[in-house]
Design a protein around this motif. Structure first.
Motif, PDB file in Angstrom:
ATOM      1  N   LEU A   1       2.218   1.818  -3.427  1.00  0.00           N
ATOM      2  CA  LEU A   1       1.181   2.332  -4.327  1.00  0.00           C
ATOM      3  C   LEU A   1       0.931   3.815  -4.061  1.00  0.00           C
ATOM      4  O   LEU A   1       0.784   4.609  -4.997  1.00  0.00           O
ATOM      5  CB  LEU A   1      -0.110   1.531  -4.165  1.00  0.00           C
TER       6      LEU A   1
ATOM      7  N   GLN B   1       0.826  -1.203   0.000  1.00  0.00           N
ATOM      8  CA  GLN B   1       0.000   0.000   0.000  1.00  0.00           C
ATOM      9  C   GLN B   1       0.864   1.259   0.000  1.00  0.00           C
ATOM     10  O   GLN B   1       0.587   2.219  -0.718  1.00  0.00           O
ATOM     11  CB  GLN B   1      -0.956   0.003   1.201  1.00  0.00           C
TER      12      GLN B   1
ATOM     13  N   SER C   1       0.354  -5.904  -8.304  1.00  0.00           N
ATOM     14  CA  SER C   1       1.122  -6.851  -9.115  1.00  0.00           C
ATOM     15  C   SER C   1       2.462  -6.261  -9.540  1.00  0.00           C
ATOM     16  O   SER C   1       3.476  -6.962  -9.570  1.00  0.00           O
ATOM     17  CB  SER C   1       0.332  -7.266 -10.356  1.00  0.00           C
ATOM     18  N   GLU C   2       2.486  -4.976  -9.854  1.00  0.00           N
ATOM     19  CA  GLU C   2       3.745  -4.333 -10.228  1.00  0.00           C
ATOM     20  C   GLU C   2       4.721  -4.333  -9.058  1.00  0.00           C
ATOM     21  O   GLU C   2       5.921  -4.549  -9.245  1.00  0.00           O
ATOM     22  CB  GLU C   2       3.504  -2.898 -10.696  1.00  0.00           C
TER      23      GLU C   2
ATOM     24  N   TYR D   1       4.158   2.806  -8.462  1.00  0.00           N
ATOM     25  CA  TYR D   1       3.538   1.605  -9.028  1.00  0.00           C
ATOM     26  C   TYR D   1       2.050   1.854  -9.229  1.00  0.00           C
ATOM     27  O   TYR D   1       1.425   2.592  -8.480  1.00  0.00           O
ATOM     28  CB  TYR D   1       3.737   0.403  -8.094  1.00  0.00           C
ATOM     29  N   ASN D   2       1.488   1.202 -10.251  1.00  0.00           N
ATOM     30  CA  ASN D   2       0.072   1.363 -10.553  1.00  0.00           C
ATOM     31  C   ASN D   2      -0.820   0.352  -9.843  1.00  0.00           C
ATOM     32  O   ASN D   2      -2.013   0.604  -9.662  1.00  0.00           O
ATOM     33  CB  ASN D   2      -0.158   1.250 -12.063  1.00  0.00           C
ATOM     34  N   ASN D   3      -0.251  -0.809  -9.490  1.00  0.00           N
ATOM     35  CA  ASN D   3      -1.056  -1.832  -8.826  1.00  0.00           C
ATOM     36  C   ASN D   3      -0.149  -2.769  -8.037  1.00  0.00           C
ATOM     37  O   ASN D   3       1.078  -2.739  -8.174  1.00  0.00           O
ATOM     38  CB  ASN D   3      -1.918  -2.601  -9.837  1.00  0.00           C
TER      39      ASN D   3
END
Length: 88
Positions: free
Chosen positions: A18, A15, A27-28, A23-25
């Motif tokens: 992010l 979190q 998973s990245e 990072y966008n999500n």
């Protein structure tokens, strides 16, 4: 696709990443971490399989390149004390 459970510590870490906007999500974030782990493991394997044996052979050829145990221990103890002092 498999799913993986993470503990609260890693959920918070993801979190935070992010929120940084890097990072966008999630998973990245996980892929970035896995790439770093893969690089680390590759470097570790190279060290174990190439660098240590070559250093050992070098030491066998010229034992004067070795460091006495007492010297090594004193260096580690000094570094440990220094690290403890910095942590305060």
């Amino acid at each position: 696709m498999p799913s993986y459970a993470l503990n609260e510590h890693y959920e918070k870490f993801i979190q935070k990443q992010l929120e940084s906007g890097r990072y966008n999500n999630a998973s990245e974030v996980v892929r970035a971490g896995l790439r770093m782990l893969e690089d680390y493991e590759d470097a570790r394997e190279k060290w174990l399989n190439e660098e240590i044996p070559s250093r050992y052979e070098e030491l066998k050829r010229d034992p004067s390149k070795g460091v006495p145990f007492e010297t090594s221990r004193a260096r580690f103890e000094a570094k440990h004390k220094s690290d403890l002092a910095k942590a305060k």
